[in-house]
Design an enzyme around this catalytic site. Sequence first.
Site, PDB file in Angstrom:
ATOM      1  CB  ILE A   1      -0.921   0.004   1.233  1.00 11.64           C
ATOM      2  CG1 ILE A   1      -1.744  -1.295   1.275  1.00 11.64           C
ATOM      3  CG2 ILE A   1      -1.835   1.214   1.221  1.00 11.64           C
ATOM      4  CD1 ILE A   1      -2.185  -1.691   2.648  1.00 11.64           C
TER       5      ILE A   1
ATOM      6  CB  ILE B   1       5.168   1.075   3.862  1.00 19.47           C
ATOM      7  CG1 ILE B   1       4.704   0.613   5.251  1.00 19.47           C
ATOM      8  CG2 ILE B   1       4.813   2.527   3.593  1.00 19.47           C
ATOM      9  CD1 ILE B   1       3.212   0.567   5.438  1.00 19.47           C
ATOM     10  CE  LYS B   2       3.813   0.015  -4.938  1.00 13.93           C
ATOM     11  NZ  LYS B   2       2.914  -0.197  -6.099  1.00 13.93           N
ATOM     12  CB  ILE B   3       8.830   4.200   0.349  1.00 17.82           C
ATOM     13  CG1 ILE B   3       8.217   3.878   1.717  1.00 17.82           C
ATOM     14  CG2 ILE B   3       9.595   5.520   0.389  1.00 17.82           C
ATOM     15  CD1 ILE B   3       7.417   4.993   2.332  1.00 17.82           C
TER      16      ILE B   3
END
Length: 223
Positions: free
Chosen positions: A59, A85-87
Amino acid sequence: MKIFLDTANIDEIKDAIEYGLIDGVTTNPTLISREQKEGRGFSDIVKDILKTVDGPVSIEVVATDYQGMIDQATKIHNLGPNAVIKIPMTLAGLRAMKTLSEKHIPVNCTLVFNAIQATLAARNGAEYVSPFVGRLDDIGEDGMEIINQIRTIYNNYSFKTKILVASVRNPVHVLRSMIIGADVITMPYDVIKKLAMHPKTDEGLSKFLSDWKKVSPDGSFPI
């Protein structure tokens, strides 16, 4: 090698799970925006996916500054234990990756377009790195070559970061990723379904069924 489904559509996710085809899901702001309906916002969509999928779900944050990324990442992480976590691959993103990895919060570094970016993400503790092969093809490059380069570099330096091939457009991307040794391939549902298809399979099945009518004219299985 694992297969992830690139979607925020809960029906596609449930179908793919029923067929035993996926190990996880990746989303992005564009995919989530397509599923937004009145009375059903971002949090509802994400929670449904996290509850449905028995595996990692990526996400993405939408903040572009370091502190904003950390704040949003913390909120996403609290939604479920399988949230990743998509960064984005930016300087602020690299700083956020380092902080999150030190807190043992898994990160998927997204929007990667060369092997040096992938190496920086690995150095800063990313769990996954997502090179966008289809988008590189779009500008006349061989998108799969970046996967080959990353695999070589990661092997050279024993990085544990998983190569998650993204922007996958067709089964050829999937096959080449497998041959190179990518850890994960994420793709839309229509591409996943194509993996099981071949015209000669259809042709052979049609022939077998036609011949079976000589044994059982009504097509039944008489046992």
